[in-house]
Scaffold this motif. Structure first.
Motif, PDB file in Angstrom:
ATOM      1  N   ILE A 238       0.848  -1.201   0.000  1.00  0.00           N
ATOM      2  CA  ILE A 238       0.000   0.000   0.000  1.00  0.00           C
ATOM      3  C   ILE A 238       0.877   1.242   0.000  1.00  0.00           C
ATOM      4  O   ILE A 238       0.622   2.207  -0.726  1.00  0.00           O
ATOM      5  CB  ILE A 238      -0.951  -0.002   1.211  1.00  0.00           C
ATOM      6  CG1 ILE A 238      -1.881  -1.199   1.176  1.00  0.00           C
ATOM      7  CG2 ILE A 238      -1.764   1.289   1.250  1.00  0.00           C
ATOM      8  CD1 ILE A 238      -2.632  -1.433   2.459  1.00  0.00           C
ATOM      9  N   PHE A 239       1.915   1.232   0.822  1.00  0.00           N
ATOM     10  CA  PHE A 239       2.837   2.359   0.901  1.00  0.00           C
ATOM     11  C   PHE A 239       3.481   2.627  -0.459  1.00  0.00           C
ATOM     12  O   PHE A 239       3.560   3.774  -0.914  1.00  0.00           O
ATOM     13  CB  PHE A 239       3.909   2.061   1.963  1.00  0.00           C
ATOM     14  CG  PHE A 239       5.000   3.089   2.043  1.00  0.00           C
ATOM     15  CD1 PHE A 239       4.780   4.274   2.710  1.00  0.00           C
ATOM     16  CD2 PHE A 239       6.228   2.860   1.456  1.00  0.00           C
ATOM     17  CE1 PHE A 239       5.782   5.234   2.778  1.00  0.00           C
ATOM     18  CE2 PHE A 239       7.229   3.791   1.525  1.00  0.00           C
ATOM     19  CZ  PHE A 239       7.010   4.993   2.188  1.00  0.00           C
ATOM     20  N   MET A 240       3.939   1.562  -1.126  1.00  0.00           N
ATOM     21  CA  MET A 240       4.574   1.719  -2.436  1.00  0.00           C
ATOM     22  C   MET A 240       3.570   2.223  -3.487  1.00  0.00           C
ATOM     23  O   MET A 240       3.928   3.043  -4.330  1.00  0.00           O
ATOM     24  CB  MET A 240       5.176   0.396  -2.905  1.00  0.00           C
ATOM     25  CG  MET A 240       6.316  -0.084  -2.060  1.00  0.00           C
ATOM     26  SD  MET A 240       7.670   1.072  -2.103  1.00  0.00           S
ATOM     27  CE  MET A 240       8.927   0.115  -1.345  1.00  0.00           C
TER      28      MET A 240
ATOM     29  N   LYS B 189      -4.143   5.089 -15.560  1.00  0.00           N
ATOM     30  CA  LYS B 189      -3.164   4.102 -16.025  1.00  0.00           C
ATOM     31  C   LYS B 189      -2.521   3.395 -14.831  1.00  0.00           C
ATOM     32  O   LYS B 189      -2.266   2.196 -14.878  1.00  0.00           O
ATOM     33  CB  LYS B 189      -2.091   4.784 -16.868  1.00  0.00           C
ATOM     34  CG  LYS B 189      -2.596   5.355 -18.157  1.00  0.00           C
ATOM     35  CD  LYS B 189      -1.505   6.124 -18.867  1.00  0.00           C
ATOM     36  CE  LYS B 189      -2.085   6.864 -20.053  1.00  0.00           C
ATOM     37  NZ  LYS B 189      -1.106   7.735 -20.690  1.00  0.00           N
ATOM     38  N   PHE B 190      -2.272   4.144 -13.793  1.00  0.00           N
ATOM     39  CA  PHE B 190      -1.689   3.543 -12.597  1.00  0.00           C
ATOM     40  C   PHE B 190      -2.661   2.576 -11.939  1.00  0.00           C
ATOM     41  O   PHE B 190      -2.247   1.562 -11.378  1.00  0.00           O
ATOM     42  CB  PHE B 190      -1.262   4.617 -11.601  1.00  0.00           C
ATOM     43  CG  PHE B 190      -0.506   4.072 -10.444  1.00  0.00           C
ATOM     44  CD1 PHE B 190       0.824   3.722 -10.565  1.00  0.00           C
ATOM     45  CD2 PHE B 190      -1.135   3.861  -9.221  1.00  0.00           C
ATOM     46  CE1 PHE B 190       1.524   3.187  -9.503  1.00  0.00           C
ATOM     47  CE2 PHE B 190      -0.444   3.325  -8.158  1.00  0.00           C
ATOM     48  CZ  PHE B 190       0.888   2.989  -8.299  1.00  0.00           C
TER      49      PHE B 190
ATOM     50  N   ASN C  99      -2.056  -1.164 -10.811  1.00  0.00           N
ATOM     51  CA  ASN C  99      -2.423  -1.563  -9.452  1.00  0.00           C
ATOM     52  C   ASN C  99      -3.302  -2.813  -9.480  1.00  0.00           C
ATOM     53  O   ASN C  99      -3.101  -3.741  -8.686  1.00  0.00           O
ATOM     54  CB  ASN C  99      -3.146  -0.399  -8.767  1.00  0.00           C
ATOM     55  CG  ASN C  99      -3.205  -0.537  -7.270  1.00  0.00           C
ATOM     56  OD1 ASN C  99      -2.562  -1.398  -6.688  1.00  0.00           O
ATOM     57  ND2 ASN C  99      -3.987   0.317  -6.654  1.00  0.00           N
ATOM     58  N   ALA C 100      -4.260  -2.863 -10.398  1.00  0.00           N
ATOM     59  CA  ALA C 100      -5.139  -4.035 -10.503  1.00  0.00           C
ATOM     60  C   ALA C 100      -4.351  -5.277 -10.915  1.00  0.00           C
ATOM     61  O   ALA C 100      -4.583  -6.367 -10.381  1.00  0.00           O
ATOM     62  CB  ALA C 100      -6.255  -3.756 -11.503  1.00  0.00           C
ATOM     63  N   VAL C 101      -3.403  -5.121 -11.829  1.00  0.00           N
ATOM     64  CA  VAL C 101      -2.569  -6.257 -12.240  1.00  0.00           C
ATOM     65  C   VAL C 101      -1.745  -6.748 -11.062  1.00  0.00           C
ATOM     66  O   VAL C 101      -1.604  -7.960 -10.841  1.00  0.00           O
ATOM     67  CB  VAL C 101      -1.675  -5.867 -13.440  1.00  0.00           C
ATOM     68  CG1 VAL C 101      -0.605  -6.907 -13.700  1.00  0.00           C
ATOM     69  CG2 VAL C 101      -2.518  -5.630 -14.675  1.00  0.00           C
ATOM     70  N   PHE C 102      -1.215  -5.825 -10.286  1.00  0.00           N
ATOM     71  CA  PHE C 102      -0.410  -6.195  -9.129  1.00  0.00           C
ATOM     72  C   PHE C 102      -1.244  -6.931  -8.084  1.00  0.00           C
ATOM     73  O   PHE C 102      -0.785  -7.891  -7.463  1.00  0.00           O
ATOM     74  CB  PHE C 102       0.239  -4.946  -8.531  1.00  0.00           C
ATOM     75  CG  PHE C 102       1.457  -5.246  -7.732  1.00  0.00           C
ATOM     76  CD1 PHE C 102       2.571  -5.798  -8.327  1.00  0.00           C
ATOM     77  CD2 PHE C 102       1.486  -4.983  -6.381  1.00  0.00           C
ATOM     78  CE1 PHE C 102       3.704  -6.075  -7.599  1.00  0.00           C
ATOM     79  CE2 PHE C 102       2.611  -5.256  -5.634  1.00  0.00           C
ATOM     80  CZ  PHE C 102       3.726  -5.812  -6.243  1.00  0.00           C
TER      81      PHE C 102
ATOM     82  N   LEU D 100      -7.478  -0.626   0.008  1.00  0.00           N
ATOM     83  CA  LEU D 100      -6.774   0.545   0.526  1.00  0.00           C
ATOM     84  C   LEU D 100      -5.831   1.141  -0.514  1.00  0.00           C
ATOM     85  O   LEU D 100      -5.728   2.370  -0.621  1.00  0.00           O
ATOM     86  CB  LEU D 100      -5.990   0.179   1.789  1.00  0.00           C
ATOM     87  CG  LEU D 100      -6.786   0.079   3.082  1.00  0.00           C
ATOM     88  CD1 LEU D 100      -5.922  -0.476   4.203  1.00  0.00           C
ATOM     89  CD2 LEU D 100      -7.353   1.426   3.478  1.00  0.00           C
ATOM     90  N   SER D 101      -5.171   0.308  -1.283  1.00  0.00           N
ATOM     91  CA  SER D 101      -4.253   0.847  -2.288  1.00  0.00           C
ATOM     92  C   SER D 101      -5.011   1.613  -3.369  1.00  0.00           C
ATOM     93  O   SER D 101      -4.545   2.655  -3.833  1.00  0.00           O
ATOM     94  CB  SER D 101      -3.391  -0.256  -2.893  1.00  0.00           C
ATOM     95  OG  SER D 101      -4.166  -1.148  -3.631  1.00  0.00           O
TER      96      SER D 101
END
Length: 159
Positions: A7-9, A24-25, A29-32, A74-75
């Protein structure tokens, strides 16, 4: 602490982009999130994972999946809001305490479950991977906290 660090990253990385370009981010984020959740859910659903093991590694994995889902939410929220409200920061830090406790439990369960490597191989090695990730992220936050304290002391001495 691994999920707390993710989450921090995500938060720190999203701040490099303008607010209108963060869609785009969100895709990244969803892929991660899929990369983090897929192996956990896959191993939890395998019939071999439900075999007998003296340590409750499967229960620990289900807690890890639940915390991963919360971390993904949260991310997403942290990368969309600018500025992030104080109440959400407080929830993030409480989540960090839960993540730290889960990391400690994972470490203890993994260290005492060497016999489970024979009966529930995938579950055991995922637990080992989560333990290593938790140790690395705990080390990261310890170094970061030490640097923060050093900087804070230097500022106090300058006054």
């Amino acid at each position: 602490m691994f999920l707390y660090m993710l989450i921090f990253m995500a938060y720190k990385s999203s701040r490099w982009m303008p607010l209108n370009k963060r869609l785009k981010f969100q895709i990244v984020n969803a892929v991660f999130v899929v990369v983090v959740l897929t192996p956990q859910i896959y191993i939890m659903g395998r019939p071999k994972s439900s075999r007998y093991c003296r340590q409750p590694l499967l229960n620990n994995l289900s807690a890890s999946v639940a915390l991963s889902i919360i971390a993904s939410g949260l991310s997403v929220v942290f990368t969309l809001l600018d500025p992030v409200p104080q109440g959400l920061w407080a929830a993030y830090h409480v989540f960090g305490l839960f993540s730290c406790g889960h990391g400690l439990c994972t470490t203890v369960l993994t260290l005492t479950a060497a016999a489970c490597a024979n009966t529930t191989t995938e579950l055991y090695y995922l637990s080992v991977a989560l333990t290593v990730a938790s140790a690395i992220s705990t080390g990261f936050f310890m170094v970061r906290s030490g640097l923060w304290l050093t900087n804070r002391q230097a500022v106090m001495w300058d006054k």
